[in-house]
Design a protein around this motif. Structure first.
Motif, mmCIF file in Angstrom:
data_model
loop_
_atom_site.group_PDB
_atom_site.id
_atom_site.type_symbol
_atom_site.label_atom_id
_atom_site.label_comp_id
_atom_site.label_asym_id
_atom_site.label_seq_id
_atom_site.Cartn_x
_atom_site.Cartn_y
_atom_site.Cartn_z
ATOM 1 N N MET A 143 44.251 53.924 69.149
ATOM 2 C CA MET A 143 45.164 54.936 68.599
ATOM 3 C C MET A 143 45.363 54.736 67.100
ATOM 4 O O MET A 143 45.350 55.705 66.331
ATOM 5 C CB MET A 143 46.508 54.858 69.330
ATOM 6 N N ALA A 144 45.533 53.492 66.674
ATOM 7 C CA ALA A 144 45.740 53.208 65.256
ATOM 8 C C ALA A 144 44.516 53.597 64.435
ATOM 9 O O ALA A 144 44.631 54.203 63.360
ATOM 10 C CB ALA A 144 46.059 51.726 65.061
ATOM 11 N N ALA A 145 43.333 53.245 64.926
ATOM 12 C CA ALA A 145 42.102 53.558 64.198
ATOM 13 C C ALA A 145 41.890 55.057 64.085
ATOM 14 O O ALA A 145 41.462 55.560 63.038
ATOM 15 C CB ALA A 145 40.916 52.897 64.892
ATOM 16 N N GLN A 146 42.188 55.779 65.144
ATOM 17 C CA GLN A 146 42.037 57.236 65.099
ATOM 18 C C GLN A 146 42.989 57.875 64.097
ATOM 19 O O GLN A 146 42.649 58.860 63.451
ATOM 20 C CB GLN A 146 42.263 57.820 66.499
ATOM 21 N N ALA A 147 44.179 57.286 63.953
ATOM 22 C CA ALA A 147 45.172 57.820 63.021
ATOM 23 C C ALA A 147 44.900 57.402 61.584
ATOM 24 O O ALA A 147 45.376 58.051 60.642
ATOM 25 C CB ALA A 147 46.576 57.362 63.433
ATOM 26 N N MET A 148 44.116 56.316 61.392
ATOM 27 C CA MET A 148 43.862 55.788 60.051
ATOM 28 C C MET A 148 42.363 55.542 59.860
ATOM 29 O O MET A 148 41.925 54.416 59.635
ATOM 30 C CB MET A 148 44.644 54.489 59.848
ATOM 31 N N PRO A 149 41.560 56.587 59.945
ATOM 32 C CA PRO A 149 40.104 56.396 59.863
ATOM 33 C C PRO A 149 39.604 56.009 58.481
ATOM 34 O O PRO A 149 38.505 55.465 58.345
ATOM 35 C CB PRO A 149 39.552 57.752 60.293
ATOM 36 N N THR A 150 40.378 56.275 57.444
ATOM 37 C CA THR A 150 39.997 55.922 56.075
ATOM 38 C C THR A 150 41.213 55.373 55.339
ATOM 39 O O THR A 150 42.358 55.592 55.743
ATOM 40 C CB THR A 150 39.462 57.141 55.303
ATOM 41 N N GLY A 151 40.947 54.647 54.266
ATOM 42 C CA GLY A 151 42.032 54.154 53.418
ATOM 43 C C GLY A 151 42.605 52.817 53.854
ATOM 44 O O GLY A 151 43.528 52.306 53.207
ATOM 45 N N TYR A 152 42.075 52.250 54.922
ATOM 46 C CA TYR A 152 42.578 50.971 55.421
ATOM 47 C C TYR A 152 41.410 50.027 55.684
ATOM 48 O O TYR A 152 40.443 50.395 56.348
ATOM 49 C CB TYR A 152 43.388 51.160 56.707
ATOM 50 N N ARG A 202 34.886 44.078 48.508
ATOM 51 C CA ARG A 202 34.810 44.414 49.929
ATOM 52 C C ARG A 202 34.322 45.846 50.124
ATOM 53 O O ARG A 202 34.822 46.777 49.505
ATOM 54 C CB ARG A 202 36.195 44.268 50.567
ATOM 55 N N ASP A 203 33.350 46.011 50.992
ATOM 56 C CA ASP A 203 32.867 47.342 51.364
ATOM 57 C C ASP A 203 33.899 47.970 52.296
ATOM 58 O O ASP A 203 34.173 47.429 53.378
ATOM 59 C CB ASP A 203 31.519 47.219 52.070
ATOM 60 N N PRO A 204 34.512 49.102 51.921
ATOM 61 C CA PRO A 204 35.580 49.679 52.736
ATOM 62 C C PRO A 204 35.126 50.164 54.111
ATOM 63 O O PRO A 204 35.957 50.409 54.986
ATOM 64 C CB PRO A 204 36.094 50.846 51.885
ATOM 65 N N SER A 205 33.829 50.291 54.327
ATOM 66 C CA SER A 205 33.350 50.774 55.626
ATOM 67 C C SER A 205 33.132 49.642 56.627
ATOM 68 O O SER A 205 32.791 49.888 57.786
ATOM 69 C CB SER A 205 32.036 51.532 55.452
ATOM 70 N N GLY A 227 46.163 48.729 53.917
ATOM 71 C CA GLY A 227 46.054 49.882 53.042
ATOM 72 C C GLY A 227 46.644 49.580 51.680
ATOM 73 O O GLY A 227 46.962 48.430 51.353
ATOM 74 N N ILE A 228 46.799 50.589 50.863
ATOM 75 C CA ILE A 228 47.436 50.437 49.553
ATOM 76 C C ILE A 228 48.926 50.669 49.730
ATOM 77 O O ILE A 228 49.362 51.760 50.088
ATOM 78 C CB ILE A 228 46.850 51.452 48.544
ATOM 79 N N GLY A 229 49.707 49.631 49.506
ATOM 80 C CA GLY A 229 51.158 49.742 49.625
ATOM 81 C C GLY A 229 51.701 49.421 51.000
ATOM 82 O O GLY A 229 52.918 49.375 51.190
ATOM 83 N N GLU A 230 50.828 49.212 51.979
ATOM 84 C CA GLU A 230 51.311 48.851 53.309
ATOM 85 C C GLU A 230 50.184 48.216 54.116
ATOM 86 O O GLU A 230 49.001 48.365 53.802
ATOM 87 C CB GLU A 230 51.841 50.072 54.060
#
Length: 272
Positions: A143-152, A202-205, A227-230
Motif C-alpha cells: 500500500m505504501a509503495a503504491q501511494a509513493m511510487p516516486t520521490g522516495y 544514489r540512483d532513485p530507481s 523523501g525530501i522533508g519526511e
C-alpha cells in the motif's frame, strides 16, 4: 476414543532443531492437529528418539531419517530446513500425495520452478516468512509503495542471528519483490545489495538492502521510504519463533481443502 476425521496429521522436517522443536510444540498444543511424523538428517543425534522427548512427553512418534517412513501417516509436511533438503522431501511428498508447507529460504529460480512444477500435483504453501505479522507488514508495504511510487528512496534493513546462512533474508527479498511489483519495477533490475567505496549518488530507481548478522536476533526488518522533508519507516520485529510456528499451522489448515496449487501467506490470510 476415535479420532475426529477433521484432525490434521502433520509431519515436521528438521525435528531436532530449534524451529523443529517450536513446530512440534505448536502441533502438540493445537487440538485440531496431531503429530504424525518427524524427520531429520541421518547424522542427527535425535534419530530414533521420541520427537517430543524435549518436552518431557512421549508421543509415540520417533524421529526418522527415512522420509517415506516418516511421512506414511501424514497429511501435511512442514519444512523449515535447507533448499536441498526441502527439494528432496518435495519429491517424496509428490509421490505420496502429502501436502507441503515450505518455510525454507534461499532457493534459486530453478529450484522455485521445481516447486511450482510439483504444485501441479500437490498443494503447497511457500512463503519466506510464515509470521502473520510479517505478512500484514507486506500488505502495508504494498500500500505504501503504491501511494509513493516516486520521490522516495527505498531501503530495506534486516537483522538475524549469527547462525543464519543466507543473505539478505528471504523475508527482506520478499519485501523488495512486493515493493518493486507495486511500483512497476523488477527487483532483479533495481536491487542493490552491496555498497563500498566511491559509489556515486544514489540512483532513485533502486531498492537498497542492508544485512546485519549477530547474536540471537530472531528477525528484525525495517523498510525506509526516505523523501525530501519526511521519511516513513515500517518495521516488524520478531522476539520468538513461535509466530512462525503458528502461521505455519494456519497454512497447513488452509491446505486441508486444497488438492493442488502453489499458494503463499497472502492466500492463507486473505490479503489479496
Amino acid at each position: 476414543m476415535a479420532q475426529s476425521p477433521d484432525i490434521l496429521k502433520i509431519a515436521i522436517a528438521g525435528a531436532s532443531g530449534r524451529m523443529g522443536h517450536m513446530l512440534i510444540e505448536a502441533v502438540r498444543n493445537d487440538p485440531m492437529c496431531m503429530l504424525a511424523g518427524a524427520l531429520d538428517v541421518p547424522s542427527s543425534p535425535g534419530i530414533g528418539n521420541d520427537a517430543t522427548g524435549f518436552l518431557g512427553q512421549a508421543s509415540g512418534v520417533n524421529i526418522e531419517s527415512d522420509v517415506r517412513k516418516g511421512l506414511q501417516n501424514s497429511h501435511v509436511l512442514i519444512d523449515f530446513t535447507r533448499p536441498e533438503g526441502t527439494l528432496a522431501h518435495l519429491k517424496i511428498c509428490r509421490e505420496l500425495g502429502v501436502k507441503l508447507v515450505i518455510g525454507t529460504t534461499g532457493f534459486t529460480d530453478e529450484q522455485k520452478a521445481e516447486i511450482a512444477e510439483a504444485a501441479k500435483d500437490i498443494a503447497i504453501v511457500m512463503a519466506p516468512n510464515m509470521s502473520v505479522g510479517v505478512n500484514v507488514t507486506l500488505k502495508l508495504l504494498q500500500m505504501a509503495a503504491q501511494a509513493m511510487p516516486t520521490g522516495y528512496d527505498i531501503e530495506i534493513i534486516e537483522a538475524h542471528h549469527r547462525h543464519k546462512v543466507d543473505a539478505p533474508s528471504g523475508t527482506a527479498l520478499k519485501m523488495g519483490e512486493v515493493i518493486a511489483d507495486a511500483i512497476g519495477r523488477d527487483l532483479k533490475d533495481c536491487a542493490v545489495y552491496e555498497r563500498y567505496g566511491h559509489t556515486g549518488e544514489r540512483d532513485p530507481s533502486t531498492i537498497g538492502f542492508s544485512t546485519i548478522r549477530g547474536g540471537d536476533i530472531v528477525g528484525d526488518h525495517t523498510v525506509l521510504f526516505a523523501g525530501i522533508g519526511e521519511r516513513i519507516e515500517i518495521t516488524h520485529k520478531s522476539s520468538s519463533r513461535a509466530t512462525y510456528a503458528q502461521g505455519s499451522l494456519r497454512a497447513a489448515s488452509f491446505l486441508a481443502s486444497k488438492k493442488n496449487g502453489l499458494f503463499d501467506m497472502f492466500d492463507v490470510l486473505s490479503l489479496r
